[in-house]
Structures are given as C-alpha cells and as structure tokens.
Design a protein around this motif. Sequence first.
Motif, PDB file in Angstrom:
ATOM      1  N   ALA A 333     -54.084 -23.860 -44.230  1.00 25.60           N
ATOM      2  CA  ALA A 333     -55.206 -23.585 -45.106  1.00 25.60           C
ATOM      3  C   ALA A 333     -56.399 -23.326 -43.686  1.00 25.60           C
ATOM      4  CB  ALA A 333     -55.853 -24.578 -45.772  1.00 25.60           C
ATOM      5  N   LYS A 334     -56.884 -22.609 -44.064  1.00 23.24           N
ATOM      6  CA  LYS A 334     -58.394 -22.337 -43.383  1.00 23.24           C
ATOM      7  C   LYS A 334     -59.231 -23.474 -43.310  1.00 23.24           C
ATOM      8  CE  LYS A 334     -62.124 -18.728 -42.783  1.00 23.24           C
ATOM      9  NZ  LYS A 334     -63.150 -19.824 -42.729  1.00 23.24           N
ATOM     10  N   ARG A 335     -59.814 -23.905 -42.288  1.00 18.82           N
ATOM     11  CA  ARG A 335     -60.978 -25.124 -42.284  1.00 18.82           C
ATOM     12  C   ARG A 335     -62.111 -24.931 -41.605  1.00 18.82           C
ATOM     13  NH1 ARG A 335     -56.552 -28.399 -39.219  1.00 18.82           N
ATOM     14  NH2 ARG A 335     -57.569 -28.084 -37.524  1.00 18.82           N
ATOM     15  N   ALA A 336     -62.445 -23.822 -41.152  1.00 21.14           N
ATOM     16  CA  ALA A 336     -63.963 -23.796 -40.253  1.00 21.14           C
ATOM     17  C   ALA A 336     -64.882 -23.582 -41.208  1.00 21.14           C
ATOM     18  CB  ALA A 336     -63.759 -22.582 -39.308  1.00 21.14           C
ATOM     19  N   SER A 337     -64.854 -23.648 -42.506  1.00 23.35           N
ATOM     20  CA  SER A 337     -66.345 -23.449 -43.297  1.00 23.35           C
ATOM     21  C   SER A 337     -66.090 -23.791 -44.617  1.00 23.35           C
ATOM     22  CB  SER A 337     -66.474 -21.769 -43.257  1.00 23.35           C
ATOM     23  OG  SER A 337     -65.651 -21.315 -44.128  1.00 23.35           O
ATOM     24  N   HIS A 338     -67.102 -23.626 -45.469  1.00 18.71           N
ATOM     25  CA  HIS A 338     -67.179 -23.729 -46.911  1.00 18.71           C
ATOM     26  C   HIS A 338     -65.984 -22.834 -47.688  1.00 18.71           C
ATOM     27  CE1 HIS A 338     -69.151 -19.802 -46.391  1.00 18.71           C
ATOM     28  NE2 HIS A 338     -69.284 -19.465 -47.443  1.00 18.71           N
ATOM     29  N   LYS A 339     -65.482 -21.883 -46.761  1.00 15.20           N
ATOM     30  CA  LYS A 339     -64.330 -21.044 -47.564  1.00 15.20           C
ATOM     31  C   LYS A 339     -62.845 -21.814 -47.659  1.00 15.20           C
ATOM     32  CE  LYS A 339     -66.071 -16.033 -46.949  1.00 15.20           C
ATOM     33  NZ  LYS A 339     -65.175 -14.870 -46.334  1.00 15.20           N
TER      34      LYS A 339
END
Lengths: 434, 434
Positions: A333-339
């Motif tokens: 999973a992407k983790r860098a932001s609110h997304k």
Amino acid sequence: MSQNTSLLTDHYELTMVSAALRQPIAHRPCVFEVFARRLPDGRRYGVVAGTGRVLEALADFRFGPEEIALVERFLDADTVGWLRDYHFTGDVDGYREGELYFPGSPILTVRGSFVDAVVLETVILSIMNHDSAIASAAARMVSAAGTRPIIEMGSRRTHERAAVASSRAAYIAGLAATSNLEAARSYGVPSAGTAAHAFTLAFTGDAGPDEKAAFAAQIEALGVGTTLLVDTYDITQGVFNAIEVAGPELGAVRIDSGDLGVLARQVRDQLDGLGATGTKIVVSGDLDEYAIASLRAEPVDTYGVGTSLVTGSGAPTAGMVYKLVEVDGRPVAKRASHKESRGGAKEAVRVSRASGTITEEVVFRAGGSPGVDGSDGEQVRKLQIPLVRGGDVVDGLPGLADAREHLAAALVSLPWEGLGLSHGDPAVPTRYVV
Amino acid sequence: MSQNTSLLTDHYELTMVSAALRQPIAHRPCVFEVFARRLPDGRRYGVVAGTGRVLEALADFRFGPEEIALVERFLDADTVGWLRDYHFTGDVDGYREGELYFPGSPILTVRGSFVDAVVLETVILSIMNHDSAIASAAARMVSAAGTRPIIEMGSRRTHERAAVASSRAAYIAGLAATSNLEAARSYGVPSAGTAAHAFTLAFTGDAGPDEKAAFAAQIEALGVGTTLLVDTYDITQGVFNAIEVAGPELGAVRIDSGDLGVLARQVRDQLDGLGATGTKIVVSGDLDEYAIASLRAEPVDTYGVGTSLVTGSGAPTAGMVYKLVEVDGRPVAKRASHKESRGGAKEAVRVSRASGTITEEVVFRAGGSPGVDGSDGEQVRKLQIPLVRGGDVVDGLPGLADAREHLAAALVSLPWEGLGLSHGDPAVPTRYVV
C-alpha cells in the motif's frame, strides 16, 4: 474507429511494462483492486455499472498491427514483442452490475502477473468510472420518480459513444427507455421518441405557422397513441389543437419548457375538460432528481431526463481507483499521504436484518472470515462473483435485465434515510476486518 | 463497435423523418443552427472544438444492413428505404475549431432539406457539446498555467472513447501532451507518461519495499531523463533515493498527493541541495484551473491534470442546441417560453480595436450586413468558414495544429478581464443586427 481497446490506455501503463519486463517482478502474481475512496459529495450509495462492458473490452484488448505501429514509436523491441502476444490470462472477481457500493467496497479484483494486470488499469477505470457515475445518478432519479417512468434522452449532451453507455447504465438503474438508437441495437434497451419543436416549426408556410398541420402529420405517421409536443407556440392553444386533431384518444402531450408543475396542472385540467382524460402528460427540460421529486404532487405521467443524467447530476465520474494491493501474497500500500490504501486482496459481505434492511458492509481479507455468519439472525450475502477465469469470461453471468432487477431489490434494502436525496453520509457503514 | 455513426442519434429524429416524408415539408430547404444560449455559469468565453470530428461523423452517417435491421423495428418501409439511400448532400458553415464563442454565436449552420438536416441533430450536438466543454475548461487551465506545460492524464475518469476526444480537445486548448495512446494514434497528439505508484509498490520483497530498486529499473528502461514518482512512501526519502539512483541529471520528479505548494518548495530545496538543480518538478492530483493558479508562485515546472479536465471542470457539457431557424427562406422560432430563439439564418463578425483587443461580436442575418466595416479603424473578422458543400467536406480546412494556434492568438485578443478565472459575464457582448 476500431473495436480494439488496447490503445484506450495511458502511455505510462506501457512504459511500466517496459521497465518491469527486465526485472523479476514482471511475472510475480499480483492483485489489483478497483474501489472508490469515497462517494461523490453527500451521496448515500453508489451503483455498480460497466462490469459487462469491461468484460467486452478485455476480449478486445489485443495489440494488432495498427496498435503496434503506434507503440513502436516509444517502446523497445522486447516490450513490443510482448505486447504483440498479449492477452489477459488472469482472473477477475467483482460486484455484479446493479449492486450497491460504498466507500472501500472491493468492486473489482484483478489477479494476474504484474505486467498482465497493470496494462488494464486505464480502460477498466474509464468504463467503471463513467458507467457507475451515470447509474448512481440515475438510481436517485428513479427513486424520486416513484412508480412514474423516466425516459433517458440525454445523448446530445455527452460524447456520442458515452451516450450509448449512459443509456445502458440508466437502464440498469431502472429508467424505462432511451432515445438512443445505438443503445437499442447494442444492448436491447427499449427506445422511444416522437418529435421535436423543429417538426412543428417546419410546417410554417405563407400563412405563417400551422401547428395543426404538424400534429395531423405526426398522427398520420405514428398513430393517435403518439405524444404531441404542445409548447412550440402557445401551450393552451397547443393542447387545444392537439385534441382537436387527435381526438380524446391522444396518447400523450409533452411539455418541454416553463414551470412544469404549474403547466402540468393547467394542461391536466384542460385535457380533462376536453374529454381527454386518458391522455398522459410527459414533462422534460432540465430535470434532475430534485426537480423530479418536486413534481411528485403534480399530474405528471412520465419524465424525460437529459443533461443531468448523462453528466451524473453533478458527479460525472465515480472516482474509482485501480490499486496494486498484493504482490506475491504480500499486502502492499502507498503510505506517503492522505491517499492511503489498505493493502491485501479483499472480499466483502453485506449484512442485513431479518427484515432485509442492510446494516453494514464488512470488508475482509480474501480467503479469511468476515466475522459474521448469520448466527445472530442476520443475513450475510457475499458480494463478489467470479467474472473471468484464466482469461475467459465465466459462463452464465447475469445480464442487463438481471442487473436492473438486482438493483431494484437492493434499493429496497437500504435504510430509509439512504434513499433520501439530501446530502449525508453513506447509507450504511463499511467495517474492515483486515 | 462500428465506425458507422447513423445510430448515434435519437429515436425521434427518425420518427420525424417518417412523419415528414408524407408531407410537402420533407424536402423544403431548411437552415438549422448550432448555438449556445448561454455560457456555463460564470464563464467568460467558450472554445469551439469538435468540428473536425463532426465532419468525420458526417461521412460515416450511412444506414448499412445492421442499422437498417434496427430501424425496421419501428419505421415504415418508405422511411426505411429513404434511410438506406441517405447521405447528406447539403452545406455546412461554421466557426473553426479553436475559435472563441459567446452566447448566441452561430457556431454551425447546416443547410439542407428538412429530412436531410434534421437527422444529424443528435450526433452533431453530442460531439460539439462534449468537445467544446472540454476545450473551454482546458483553455482556462492553460491560461492559469502561463508558460508552464500541462499534461492531460484524465482518461481513467471519463468514458473510454470520450477520453480520446478529450485529449484532442485539450490539445486544441494548448495542453502540451496527453497520456492517451489512442489520441496519439488517431490525432497525433504527443503522448507522455512514465510510471505509477503500482510500479514502485511491485518492488516489495521479503525485506519489504524497495523504492531504489524501482527507480533503478525505471531508469534502466527509460533513461535518466525520466520522471520518478517520489511520493509512494516518504517524499523526502523518495527524492533522496531518486537522486542517489539517478544522479543529479534526473529529468524530473513527480508529486501526486499532499499539499503540492508546500511540497514543491521543499522538494525544490532538497533537489538543489543535492545538486540536481536542473531536475524538474511535475505535480498532479486533483488539479483544476484554480489549483493551477494557486501554484503560480511555487517552483513547479509541469502540471498533470485529470478529472477536472475530462469533466469540463464543473461544466461537462457546453449546452449547445440545434435549432431550425429558417424554412424556405422564412425565419422560424419557438415562442412559447423563456427558451425563445431568434429565427433566420445568421452570420457573425468579431470586432476588434486596432490593438487587436476584441470589443464585440455582431450577429446578423446571413447575406446581410453587420453594420460595421472597419471604416472607424476597427478590425472586423468574419467568423464562419465553409466546411461542407454539396455533402463534401471542403478541401484544405484548418487542422488540429491550426486550431491550437488560432486559439492561442484568440485568447490574447480577449479584454484582460476575460482571462480571469473568477465568475462573471461573457468577456465581450453579442450584438444582434437582425
């Protein structure tokens, strides 16, 4: 235009293939998931549509000579060779068309190698985002109209091919008919229509306009059961002319402008006074779900909707995404932001009371347990069905009529506030057991 | 899907033909006009797009065996026979693609017999309404971006074929490139793209994520001039990894989430500190013309736009109509409501000061005089050009590159307030001399 769908894709899908093919990751088993992070502003539910078109597009996603000639401009020979042989050989599971969805619902799950599955992102999202946006708006209109039929007539307000898909999605949502002939041909949606203002205006001669001649000509061709458009000149005179020419057996009159509520009442009184008590009233002209609801108390028999339907009534795209959630069995999973996304392949069940009213959607790890089993008297329904196995579409999938019936039943299962038109939270919460 | 466009039409266009064919009006010379009663809420100008696609659709508007099989279900034999032989033999004049338009501008004028011209209504409006809506929104984004290029990447947020037309319209409006490969193939729009988060996520192994391996793989395939997506995990670490792997010659980094202004500044500082002073910054993620404008002072080099572009940034349809304005030389117009139209075939000129700034659009009776001739030092430019004569497309029409140049020049000619993003009246008034 070619039927081929392989260039209905983003440049970067193919540069990713090019970069991946040199690496061990290219052929690792991956899971991609289509879901919506949220519903459009204030909507209580979404309606899945487009799945059937996705399956058609998959079959046509092949790189023939014309497509190869384009991709050769920016891709290396190995990648071009791989694309030349490409056809999807993986599996797809998903919500059926006509199913309700909520934020996080795993609407479509695509399993295949990284390169096999990544190239399908754009075309899958285009279809699902468009068709689901239209069906979601259309379902609200159908709810607002109650038992009165709605005819879809918005083709002129959207891209000429999007119009066909809009008619199809609207039919799933419960609209009665479409004006679009290609939707009738491709998908068997019932088509309908009679005449526009231009037809009446065309009967203008030396002596000026001749509405009665136009009406007589229409009845000669289409019979007395037709719908006469009465607001080209003066509506009261138009209704009078219509009944004078057609007699009280006239099928319907259509009003396409003005204050439709006031006019519907006036016209109903006038028709009844002329003995045309069975003549129906069709209204059209910038109707959306709110305008339809506001006409509930008026003597309207049929609605015609256009712009608001084909533009999703303020939400022209469903905002679904296609995310890599699992690589070689590992959640990613992407983790860098609110997304942020939740990693791992998922399934979902919908839980209802014994009365049939749904209470929650439970999203859980694929192959795991939702933690609800009906032992407390609740009903638990699995939401994903197999759509593609080993690249082949599964036999006996539900068709358009099934989708329409399924949605009609699903809408009845919503908590009562979920059918309201006002803005609010999703009708039921989504609970994650992951 | 067939290339044939004749069923991309409304049922009622053909029932009107059926009713008209029995009457003397069928073959009377008629003039239909495409115009917009108003611009979308608060917009200062519209941009004409789609005309070139209309001309393609006209050539494919023929009823072959498949189309005849459908229309036979509801039309009489005489009408079916007429449709079997149909091809448009009339004339079309119109604004060129890339021309500005305002309320009432006669954007397209179709001359033919009633039945020949009425059947084209739906497909002409579908194309013009879609493409002009996209171009009109896109032009505002280009203005807001100033000299910075914008890449169109919205295919996944709209119908899969509308995506192709959106790329084409966006290119007319001045966008630099598209992600859509079919637009590259069909229309020669430059395509661009590198990689998505899925590519980085795919490099997850036993030891967890490996962003550097993903970057190295991308550079191996696409070279050091590529754009690396740095926000999958941690942006600061992502930028560090990018430069460590690529060196200071890296083409660009892309940021797709978060507060883009703040992040652009941080990333610029970080890149400069790492010696990557030539590495560009691409930002994307729910950008519209307002977000683009708000980033003007930030160190952004390129914008990527998606959803807002393909949905017309709040105005997904241009609301153009196709109205019968003249029958046998007589002006005709609907009169029953606020939806009044001005009868009679019309032409238009745009009047500018000697400086080039436009001051008004004058709409006048076709063949008449606009009442301005340049004798007061103003420039007067005729807006319609011949597009079709006797059913054949006129030779040497402007192409896509011409349309793009034409619009760029036209935008410069707007009064300064016309380029503002704020809501307001049309940038110049339309004056009727009819």
